[in-house]
Design an enzyme around this catalytic site. Structure first.
Site, PDB file in Angstrom:
ATOM      1  CG  HIS A 255     -44.615  29.838  24.393  1.00 33.42           C
ATOM      2  ND1 HIS A 255     -45.205  30.757  23.576  1.00 33.42           N
ATOM      3  CD2 HIS A 255     -44.352  28.757  23.620  1.00 33.42           C
ATOM      4  CE1 HIS A 255     -45.290  30.266  22.355  1.00 33.42           C
ATOM      5  NE2 HIS A 255     -44.782  29.048  22.359  1.00 33.42           N
ATOM      6  CG  ASP A 325     -51.656  28.152  20.906  1.00 29.00           C
ATOM      7  OD1 ASP A 325     -50.767  27.541  20.296  1.00 29.00           O
ATOM      8  OD2 ASP A 325     -51.572  29.364  21.185  1.00 29.00           O
TER       9      ASP A 325
END
Length: 400
Positions: A255, A325
């Site tokens: 992230h 992802d």
């Protein structure tokens, strides 16, 4: 997904128009099937039904509606834009069911992802309108691991983390917990769960993987991940193993930026063990993480690297659907690529579907980019055809 693996059809006239879906996957808990076992569709529940009332699991061969036939024939009847649209899974605003239905109506995406804590879309039949807007049933995915990563805990109660489950429950008990959660998800119209987390980690509980991992012992991770996956599937939801090729010993959080794993030879000894003999899991999907792997991907994240998909397909002999992802909400990708380019790179590398939690306003631009890439040959048509066939077969829309 890091804070992270089935379509529900309306019970009205749409049921007679399209085949019934089995959560992108077979609903049998049989562990002897291959990763591409033919899915056994379920009659989708009404979103207004009780979350405790689950559809009956089916172990019968896959069925298609009259005239649907094989996936090859289904794909051949689709135009190029319809095909590439099946390969994208945008995140949606679960607080705006009308907006979600409009997105699906306009773009005919293959799936949607409910990634925040809003639950309006999962209540009172809201997903019926979304499915009515879809010409081909749309998969509905959430992150529902337990612990820190849950989506319906406010509606149906909380699950312990993976680490807590492995420490306090037997595999059979975890299988039963997974089945119960699968039934609750399915009754709300969810058809895909980006779980279980198959990462191997001894990190502190609050680390990026931490208590999301069942154990630092890869064999125990495999045992418990398989149990939870079997339970989800028995409950009517497709499980998705993540994050291939292994995030548990990565250097950080994708992230926030680039993550580097240990070298490939070390991953084979530890982090890749849960993917060994993957056919024993039964029908599952696999999520590829944004992980740079020395000796495999160079300075490319695995989600965009052909070598990572080749490893999964060739060394681990996985033939089921593979999804990335999140390409739209993680700096490991967004710091380097615009969303349409990242999606194209992932599909060219070998992904069957590209997930992006943010950027639902950019879905048209993404699909436009993919359509142009197919027309120019930048994205090979044969690759698109193979991926769409896997996506449709996993939904139970046609026979492989």
């Amino acid at each position: 997904m890091k804070a992270h693996a089935r379509p529900r059809w309306s019970t009205t006239g749409a049921v007679s128009a399209l085949m019934l879906i089995c959560a992108l996957s077979a609903c049998s808990g049989d562990r002897s099937g291959s990763g591409t076992a033919t899915p056994a569709p379920l009659a989708p529940p009404s979103a207004g039904s009780s979350p405790q009332a689950a559809p009956p699991a089916s172990t019968s061969p896959a069925q298609t509606m009259p005239g649907r036939g094989t996936c090859a024939s289904a794909v051949s009847a689709m135009d190029p834009r319809a095909r590439v649209a099946q390969l994208v899974v945008p995140g949606v605003n679960a607080g705006d069911p009308a907006g979600v239905a409009d997105l699906v109506r306009r773009q005919q995406v293959g799936g949607i992802f409910v990634g925040d804590k809003k639950t309006t879309l999962l209540q009172n039949g809201a997903l019926d309108g979304v499915q009515r807007a879809a010409k081909i049933p749309v998969s509905v995915a959430v992150d529902e691991e337990g612990g820190r990563v849950q989506r319906i805990d406010d509606l149906d109660g909380s699950l312990p983390s993976a680490r807590q489950l492995a420490a306090s429950k037997t595999p059979d008990e975890v299988r039963a917990i997974g089945e119960q959660r699968g039934k609750q998800l399915r009754a709300r119209g969810v058809t895909v769960d980006y779980a279980p987390d198959a990462d191997v980690s001894d990190e502190p509980d609050d680390a990026v993987i931490g208590d999301r991992s069942y154990s630092p012992d890869p064999e125990k991770v495999r045992q418990y991940a398989m149990a939870f996956a079997e339970g989800l599937r028995a409950g009517g939801v497709q499980p998705v193993l993540k994050h291939f090729p292994g995030h548990g010993h990565g250097s950080g959080d994708s992230h926030r930026g680039t993550v580097v794993t240990p070298p490939l030879d070390q991953l084979r000894r530890v982090d890749l063990v849960p993917y060994r003999d993957i056919s024993e899991y039964g029908p599952v999907a696999v999520m590829v993480g944004h992980l740079e792997v020395p000796g495999l991907t160079g300075d490319e994240p695995a989600s965009l690297a052909p070598q990572a998909y080749q490893l999964l397909r060739n060394e681990f002999h996985f033939t089921g659907p593979v999804i990335t992802d999140d390409l739209g909400g993680m700096k490991a990708i967004t710091d380097r690529f615009a969303l349409p380019d990242a999606v194209l790179k992932a599909l060219r590398a070998g992904a069957d579907q590209a997930l992006f939690s943010s950027g639902h306003n950019d879905v048209g631009a993404v699909v436009d980019r993919l359509q142009r890439a197919v027309e120019s040959g930048e994205l090979p048509g044969a690759k698109v055809t193979a991926s769409v066939e896997r996506v449709l077969a996993a939904k139970g829309f046609c026979t492989p």
